[in-house]
Motif scaffolding. Structure first.
Motif, PDB file in Angstrom:
ATOM      1  N   ILE A   1       0.833  -1.203   0.000  1.00  0.00           N
ATOM      2  CA  ILE A   1       0.000   0.000   0.000  1.00  0.00           C
ATOM      3  C   ILE A   1       0.873   1.259   0.000  1.00  0.00           C
ATOM      4  O   ILE A   1       0.585   2.231  -0.709  1.00  0.00           O
ATOM      5  CB  ILE A   1      -0.949  -0.022   1.203  1.00  0.00           C
ATOM      6  CG1 ILE A   1      -2.068  -1.034   0.956  1.00  0.00           C
ATOM      7  CG2 ILE A   1      -1.529   1.360   1.494  1.00  0.00           C
ATOM      8  CD1 ILE A   1      -2.949  -1.259   2.153  1.00  0.00           C
ATOM      9  N   ALA A   2       1.933   1.258   0.797  1.00  0.00           N
ATOM     10  CA  ALA A   2       2.822   2.424   0.841  1.00  0.00           C
ATOM     11  C   ALA A   2       3.439   2.686  -0.532  1.00  0.00           C
ATOM     12  O   ALA A   2       3.535   3.841  -0.982  1.00  0.00           O
ATOM     13  CB  ALA A   2       3.914   2.207   1.884  1.00  0.00           C
ATOM     14  N   ALA A   3       3.853   1.615  -1.221  1.00  0.00           N
ATOM     15  CA  ALA A   3       4.437   1.781  -2.553  1.00  0.00           C
ATOM     16  C   ALA A   3       3.396   2.298  -3.541  1.00  0.00           C
ATOM     17  O   ALA A   3       3.704   3.161  -4.384  1.00  0.00           O
ATOM     18  CB  ALA A   3       5.019   0.451  -3.032  1.00  0.00           C
ATOM     19  N   VAL A   4       2.170   1.798  -3.451  1.00  0.00           N
ATOM     20  CA  VAL A   4       1.106   2.249  -4.351  1.00  0.00           C
ATOM     21  C   VAL A   4       0.804   3.727  -4.113  1.00  0.00           C
ATOM     22  O   VAL A   4       0.592   4.494  -5.058  1.00  0.00           O
ATOM     23  CB  VAL A   4      -0.161   1.385  -4.160  1.00  0.00           C
ATOM     24  CG1 VAL A   4      -1.354   1.999  -4.902  1.00  0.00           C
ATOM     25  CG2 VAL A   4       0.088  -0.039  -4.636  1.00  0.00           C
ATOM     26  N   ALA A   5       0.785   4.145  -2.844  1.00  0.00           N
ATOM     27  CA  ALA A   5       0.516   5.551  -2.534  1.00  0.00           C
ATOM     28  C   ALA A   5       1.584   6.459  -3.129  1.00  0.00           C
ATOM     29  O   ALA A   5       1.276   7.487  -3.755  1.00  0.00           O
ATOM     30  CB  ALA A   5       0.435   5.743  -1.019  1.00  0.00           C
ATOM     31  N   ARG A   6       2.839   6.096  -2.962  1.00  0.00           N
ATOM     32  CA  ARG A   6       3.926   6.923  -3.501  1.00  0.00           C
ATOM     33  C   ARG A   6       3.877   6.967  -5.029  1.00  0.00           C
ATOM     34  O   ARG A   6       4.104   8.025  -5.637  1.00  0.00           O
ATOM     35  CB  ARG A   6       5.272   6.391  -3.005  1.00  0.00           C
ATOM     36  CG  ARG A   6       5.491   6.587  -1.497  1.00  0.00           C
ATOM     37  CD  ARG A   6       6.927   6.283  -1.102  1.00  0.00           C
ATOM     38  NE  ARG A   6       7.222   4.867  -1.238  1.00  0.00           N
ATOM     39  CZ  ARG A   6       7.144   3.978  -0.245  1.00  0.00           C
ATOM     40  NH1 ARG A   6       6.777   4.376   0.963  1.00  0.00           N
ATOM     41  NH2 ARG A   6       7.453   2.706  -0.451  1.00  0.00           N
ATOM     42  N   ASP A   7       3.563   5.831  -5.636  1.00  0.00           N
ATOM     43  CA  ASP A   7       3.444   5.796  -7.090  1.00  0.00           C
ATOM     44  C   ASP A   7       2.298   6.681  -7.581  1.00  0.00           C
ATOM     45  O   ASP A   7       2.426   7.369  -8.592  1.00  0.00           O
ATOM     46  CB  ASP A   7       3.232   4.355  -7.553  1.00  0.00           C
ATOM     47  CG  ASP A   7       2.913   4.267  -9.038  1.00  0.00           C
ATOM     48  OD1 ASP A   7       3.853   4.366  -9.844  1.00  0.00           O
ATOM     49  OD2 ASP A   7       1.709   4.133  -9.385  1.00  0.00           O
ATOM     50  N   THR A   8       1.185   6.667  -6.861  1.00  0.00           N
ATOM     51  CA  THR A   8       0.029   7.476  -7.247  1.00  0.00           C
ATOM     52  C   THR A   8       0.359   8.958  -7.199  1.00  0.00           C
ATOM     53  O   THR A   8       0.004   9.730  -8.099  1.00  0.00           O
ATOM     54  CB  THR A   8      -1.157   7.159  -6.316  1.00  0.00           C
ATOM     55  OG1 THR A   8      -1.472   5.764  -6.406  1.00  0.00           O
ATOM     56  CG2 THR A   8      -2.378   7.982  -6.683  1.00  0.00           C
ATOM     57  N   ILE A   9       1.052   9.371  -6.158  1.00  0.00           N
ATOM     58  CA  ILE A   9       1.432  10.775  -6.025  1.00  0.00           C
ATOM     59  C   ILE A   9       2.394  11.177  -7.133  1.00  0.00           C
ATOM     60  O   ILE A   9       2.255  12.240  -7.758  1.00  0.00           O
ATOM     61  CB  ILE A   9       2.041  11.020  -4.626  1.00  0.00           C
ATOM     62  CG1 ILE A   9       0.934  10.892  -3.560  1.00  0.00           C
ATOM     63  CG2 ILE A   9       2.716  12.377  -4.567  1.00  0.00           C
ATOM     64  CD1 ILE A   9       1.461  10.845  -2.129  1.00  0.00           C
ATOM     65  N   ALA A  10       3.378  10.311  -7.416  1.00  0.00           N
ATOM     66  CA  ALA A  10       4.333  10.619  -8.485  1.00  0.00           C
ATOM     67  C   ALA A  10       3.622  10.695  -9.836  1.00  0.00           C
ATOM     68  O   ALA A  10       3.931  11.566 -10.667  1.00  0.00           O
ATOM     69  CB  ALA A  10       5.435   9.557  -8.519  1.00  0.00           C
TER      70      ALA A  10
END
Length: 393
Positions: free
Chosen positions: A161-170
């Motif tokens: 989930i943390a990786a998905v959140a960072r990817d979404t923001i980028a």
């Protein structure tokens, strides 16, 4: 789920609490705790009871036309049936008369997530001669705690989930830079597709909210009213998911600024982050020292920081919710001394969110959310690397 293997431990807890039994009740899904412990699926159309006694075998009370939900009830455990209300009340009285029993009841509705038994049922049970007390501590110890396998599942989900959140923001920033900004609901769909690829599931959401929409803590993006994420926005990404086949939910909120943030945005972010860390520090120190701690104390610690920074009236909700072995918003101890009066101890095995927020209607909302799990002598925090600074994209 209540099993013959679990029964001895549960009966020791009843003895330690000086209880004669735990009386479970459900009708039409009003008591998810009873449903979960009994392993029922679907909605009951008739009332049921089950007594877990301090000694001896559990006893169930089923309606004659509805035996199917009891398929997993061990055959050696008595299962009584009834058709009419007179027979039902007589059966209940035969189980509880003169006994001190626990039910899913919270005096004054102090803990709504625990208060699952209707007042009329309490009146019936008390009229039968029983003394009824809250099952809150039993729920924490038996229903809300995670197994080692569930904890491992939560940890894996949290890192995805943390990786998905960072990817979404980028991705949101890249779309702005390309001159084709994405809408909130498009970013939401991107998250759901990432969950599916990773083998995660979610019950609803996630929440992707820009600036003024983030001031609504339960905002839901929509294709019917698309809102583009553009330069100058503050972006809130709240996402939750679990592994399929019985995983425990992970639930996180991440914050970003699309371009250089204003001084006010930075000030609000730092207040929220420091409030989060104040709650975690209190919990970490108490647990490491072997001292008791309650969720309401952590809520107070977070709320004090936000109030001191001048945003107390804009912190509208509790600091965190229980995440139990079945539900995202669980029935275990809440991190709350605002919305409810949850005085249950945070015992080893329970998990919860820590998510203070500040909401300024029409302008912005800021929240920072991590999850925590109480170990025997330490506090586990997920994700492994929580957000420290506001992402500037």
């Amino acid at each position: 789920m209540l099993t013959p293997e679990m029964l001895p431990r549960l009966q020791r807890l009843l003895a330690d609490a000086d209880l004669d039994g735990w009386l479970l009740y459900d009708f039409r899904g009003t008591n998810a705790i009873a449903q979960g412990l009994l392993g029922f699926e679907g909605m009951l159309t008739r009332r049921i009871f089950a007594l877990i006694p301090r000694e001896g075998l559990p006893i169930g009370i089923a309606h004659a036309i509805e035996p199917n939900p009891w398929a997993s009830w061990p055959q050696v455990w008595p299962l009584r049936t009834y058709s009419g209300w007179r027979a039902l009340e007589a059966e209940v009285a035969s189980l509880v008369a003169g006994k001190r029993i626990a039910m899913e009841y919270s005096a004054g509705d102090a803990i709504p997530y625990l208060d699952r038994v209707p007042a009329g049922v309490l009146e019936m049970v008390r009229a039968a001669g029983a003394t009824v007390v809250s099952s809150g501590d039993l729920v924490s110890q038996v229903y809300a705690t995670w197994t080692p396998a569930q904890r491992a599942s939560h940890e894996r989900a949290a890192e995805v989930i943390a990786a998905v959140a960072r990817d979404t923001i980028a991705h949101a920033g890249a779309m702005i830079a390309a001159g084709t900004p994405a809408a909130e609901h498009e970013l939401q769909q991107r998250i759901l597709e990432a969950f599916a690829r990773a083998g995660l599931e979610t019950e609803h959401g996630p929440d992707v909210a820009a600036s003024e929409n983030a001031a609504n803590p339960h905002y839901v993006p929509s294709s019917a009213a698309p809102r583009l994420v553009v330069r100058g926005d503050v972006l809130l990404v709240d996402l939750w998911a679990r592994e399929t086949r019985g995983g425990v939910y992970a639930d996180q909120t991440w914050m970003a600024s699309m371009g250089a943030p204003s001084d006010k945005v930075v000030h609000v972010w730092e207040a929220v982050r420091d409030a989060r860390d104040a709650a975690l520090t209190l919990l970490r120190d108490r647990i490491a020292a072997g001292r008791p701690v309650r969720g309401g104390e952590a809520d107070d610690a977070a709320r004090t920081v936000i109030t001191t920074r001048g945003y107390g009236p804009q912190f509208w909700h509790r600091t965190g919710h229980s995440i139990d072995s079945r539900e995202l918003h669980g029935s275990g101890p809440q991190i709350d001394n605002l919305e409810s009066r949850d005085d249950r101890l945070l015992i080893p095995g329970v998990g919860f969110s820590i998510e203070p927020g500040v909401y300024i209607p029409g302008e912005l909302g800021v929240r920072s959310e991590v999850n925590a799990f109480v170990g025997e002598d330490a506090l586990l925090i997920t994700p492994i690397t929580p957000q420290r600074d506001l992402f500037v994209v």
